[in-house]
Scaffold this motif. Structure first.
Motif, PDB file in Angstrom:
ATOM      1  N   THR A  25       0.954  -1.420   0.079  1.00 11.44           N
ATOM      2  CA  THR A  25       0.071  -0.034   0.060  1.00 11.44           C
ATOM      3  C   THR A  25       0.794   1.316  -0.004  1.00 11.44           C
ATOM      4  O   THR A  25       0.215   2.304   0.018  1.00 11.44           O
ATOM      5  CB  THR A  25      -0.872   0.054   1.293  1.00 11.44           C
ATOM      6  N   GLY A  26       2.043   1.079   0.069  1.00 10.81           N
ATOM      7  CA  GLY A  26       3.003   2.199   0.051  1.00 10.81           C
ATOM      8  C   GLY A  26       3.180   3.025   1.493  1.00 10.81           C
ATOM      9  O   GLY A  26       3.477   4.199   1.307  1.00 10.81           O
ATOM     10  N   HIS A  27       2.876   2.504   2.510  1.00 10.77           N
ATOM     11  CA  HIS A  27       2.961   2.966   3.855  1.00 10.77           C
ATOM     12  C   HIS A  27       4.136   2.452   4.898  1.00 10.77           C
ATOM     13  O   HIS A  27       4.072   2.536   5.815  1.00 10.77           O
ATOM     14  CB  HIS A  27       1.684   2.978   4.407  1.00 10.77           C
ATOM     15  N   PHE A  28       5.179   2.021   3.956  1.00  7.87           N
ATOM     16  CA  PHE A  28       6.059   1.215   4.678  1.00  7.87           C
ATOM     17  C   PHE A  28       7.125   2.244   5.607  1.00  7.87           C
ATOM     18  O   PHE A  28       7.256   1.968   6.572  1.00  7.87           O
ATOM     19  CB  PHE A  28       7.176   0.516   3.590  1.00  7.87           C
ATOM     20  N   LEU A  29       7.225   3.557   5.117  1.00  6.93           N
ATOM     21  CA  LEU A  29       7.989   4.392   5.757  1.00  6.93           C
ATOM     22  C   LEU A  29       7.383   4.793   7.025  1.00  6.93           C
ATOM     23  O   LEU A  29       7.968   4.756   8.128  1.00  6.93           O
ATOM     24  CB  LEU A  29       8.249   5.582   4.903  1.00  6.93           C
ATOM     25  N   GLU A  30       5.995   4.948   7.069  1.00  2.66           N
ATOM     26  CA  GLU A  30       5.149   5.270   8.163  1.00  2.66           C
ATOM     27  C   GLU A  30       5.310   4.108   9.231  1.00  2.66           C
ATOM     28  O   GLU A  30       5.358   4.262  10.442  1.00  2.66           O
ATOM     29  CB  GLU A  30       3.599   5.496   7.894  1.00  2.66           C
ATOM     30  N   LEU A  31       5.103   2.877   8.789  1.00  2.00           N
ATOM     31  CA  LEU A  31       5.307   1.769   9.700  1.00  2.00           C
ATOM     32  C   LEU A  31       6.460   1.466  10.219  1.00  2.00           C
ATOM     33  O   LEU A  31       6.472   1.280  11.428  1.00  2.00           O
ATOM     34  CB  LEU A  31       4.785   0.610   8.874  1.00  2.00           C
ATOM     35  N   LEU A  34       6.841   4.107  13.126  1.00  2.00           N
ATOM     36  CA  LEU A  34       6.276   3.633  14.191  1.00  2.00           C
ATOM     37  C   LEU A  34       6.616   2.514  14.904  1.00  2.00           C
ATOM     38  O   LEU A  34       6.601   2.377  16.223  1.00  2.00           O
ATOM     39  CB  LEU A  34       4.823   3.283  14.096  1.00  2.00           C
ATOM     40  N   PHE A  35       7.589   1.710  14.156  1.00  2.00           N
ATOM     41  CA  PHE A  35       8.145   0.457  14.790  1.00  2.00           C
ATOM     42  C   PHE A  35       9.338   1.083  15.597  1.00  2.00           C
ATOM     43  O   PHE A  35       9.586   0.559  16.676  1.00  2.00           O
ATOM     44  CB  PHE A  35       8.587  -0.407  13.700  1.00  2.00           C
ATOM     45  N   VAL A  36      10.064   1.839  15.088  1.00 10.05           N
ATOM     46  CA  VAL A  36      11.178   2.384  16.007  1.00 10.05           C
ATOM     47  C   VAL A  36      10.771   3.119  17.123  1.00 10.05           C
ATOM     48  O   VAL A  36      11.398   3.136  18.247  1.00 10.05           O
ATOM     49  CB  VAL A  36      11.981   3.676  15.054  1.00 10.05           C
ATOM     50  N   PHE A  64       0.070  -3.311  17.130  1.00  9.05           N
ATOM     51  CA  PHE A  64      -0.399  -1.927  17.576  1.00  9.05           C
ATOM     52  C   PHE A  64       0.209  -1.777  18.722  1.00  9.05           C
ATOM     53  O   PHE A  64       0.082  -1.029  19.752  1.00  9.05           O
ATOM     54  CB  PHE A  64      -2.050  -1.963  18.191  1.00  9.05           C
ATOM     55  N   GLY A  65       1.738  -2.231  19.183  1.00  6.15           N
ATOM     56  CA  GLY A  65       2.298  -1.725  20.206  1.00  6.15           C
ATOM     57  C   GLY A  65       3.481  -2.862  20.656  1.00  6.15           C
ATOM     58  O   GLY A  65       3.821  -3.756  19.728  1.00  6.15           O
ATOM     59  N   ILE A 123       1.093   6.997  20.936  1.00  6.88           N
ATOM     60  CA  ILE A 123       1.410   5.815  21.692  1.00  6.88           C
ATOM     61  C   ILE A 123       1.638   6.279  23.012  1.00  6.88           C
ATOM     62  O   ILE A 123       1.226   5.264  23.729  1.00  6.88           O
ATOM     63  CB  ILE A 123       2.740   5.563  21.051  1.00  6.88           C
ATOM     64  N   ALA A 124       2.098   7.145  23.252  1.00  2.91           N
ATOM     65  CA  ALA A 124       2.202   7.531  25.024  1.00  2.91           C
ATOM     66  C   ALA A 124       0.729   7.706  25.315  1.00  2.91           C
ATOM     67  O   ALA A 124       0.659   7.215  26.577  1.00  2.91           O
ATOM     68  CB  ALA A 124       2.979   8.947  25.244  1.00  2.91           C
ATOM     69  N   LEU A 125      -0.171   8.469  24.905  1.00  5.33           N
ATOM     70  CA  LEU A 125      -1.683   8.424  25.369  1.00  5.33           C
ATOM     71  C   LEU A 125      -2.218   7.248  25.667  1.00  5.33           C
ATOM     72  O   LEU A 125      -2.853   7.026  26.484  1.00  5.33           O
ATOM     73  CB  LEU A 125      -2.352   9.731  24.618  1.00  5.33           C
TER      74      LEU A 125
END
Length: 287
Positions: A25-31, A34-36, A64-65, A123-125
């Motif tokens: 889907t072309g959202h690898f950079l966003e994922l 989030l992973f980092v 999701f975490g 993620i914090a909230l």
């Protein structure tokens, strides 16, 4: 799965599927971003645990975490548990501050830095929600154990978290029932995960409380070294052993005053004696 000095790093199968889907889907950079973020968040927990000499069993990354599994054997104090739980969101706060400084200085891509700030904040909230096994739930449970009997704290924090998990699932399904849209799939998965985790935790409550009793000797040693006063528990001769032990507080050492019907003290027993009698009998004995 990677093993580093006895600590296992692993990716949940659904997380791997999500990564493959993000490539399509072309959202690898966003994922990956989030992973980092999640990785640094979990490293905060792991670093705080190692600071207290706690062994890290594994770090698992979920869709999701993440989850850090530690081996504390019931010896961690409430305050240490609070520090370990708060260390994750603290890392998110530090990353937000760092990204804000970079953006103010005009360094880096503004849109990417905004995404980093947004991802850390979410993620914090989310992790600070007062629901087990999230960080907020752990902080609340540990803080409550400073004021209330430990068994009651475990019981009600588990019950509240199970109820809150059901509410999350209902919120995810609400648009479908109201005819205003489709199911919020991500929220539904989170709710199911929370409900399953809390139900398992609720079923394991007797084991956790037994582990707490088995390590009470360290509480006596610490209280004696610090010169703390013992907190009294008043019981009548017919009171069940289990009922007395459920009144023990996590950070307090107790003396049990056994009183008869006329209000006369007939015995003063250290908590170790009650605990020893509890484990030495078939657990249906009376004082």
């Amino acid at each position: 799965m990677i093993n580093v000095r006895g600590m296992t790093l692993s990716l949940h199968p659904f997380f791997v599927i999500l990564m493959l889907f993000s490539v399509v889907t072309g959202h690898f950079l966003e994922l990956i971003t989030l992973f980092v973020i999640v990785f640094i968040h979990e490293l905060g927990h792991a670093g705080a645990a190692l600071m207290y000499g706690v062994r890290i069993r594994s770090i698992q990354f979920l869709p999701f975490g993440g989850v850090v599994e530690i081996e504390d054997q019931g010896r961690l104090s409430a305050w240490k548990e609070i520090v370990i739980a708060a260390a994750g969101p603290l890392q998110n706060g530090m990353m937000i501050l760092f990204a804000l400084l970079l953006r103010l200085a005009g360094w880096g891509d503004g849109a990417f830095l905004s995404y980093v700030i947004y991802g850390n904040a979410m993620i914090a909230l989310f992790n600070l929600l007062p629901i087990l096994p999230l960080d907020g739930g752990k902080i609340l449970q540990s803080a409550a154990s400073l004021f209330f009997p430990y068994h009651r704290t475990l019981l009600w924090s588990s019950r509240i978290s199970v109820g809150a998990s059901v509410i999350v699932i209902i919120c995810a399904l609400a648009p479908l029932f109201q005819g205003k849209g489709s199911v919020q799939f991500n929220l539904l998965l989170i709710g199911i995960f929370l409900l399953y985790s809390n139900w398992v935790d609720y079923r394991n409550l007797p084991y956790r409380f037994t582990r707490f009793l088995m390590h009470r000797e360290s509480m006596y040693t610490r209280s004696r070294a610090d010169g703390e006063l013992a907190q009294p528990i008043v019981a009548d001769p017919a009171k069940h052993l289990d009922s007395i032990l459920r009144l023990l507080k996590r950070e307090k050492y107790h003396l049990i005053y056994v009183m008869n019907e006329r209000g006369k003290i007939i015995a003063v027993l250290p908590e170790q004696r009650i605990i020893s009698a509890y484990f030495a009998t078939d657990r249906t004995s009376w004082i």
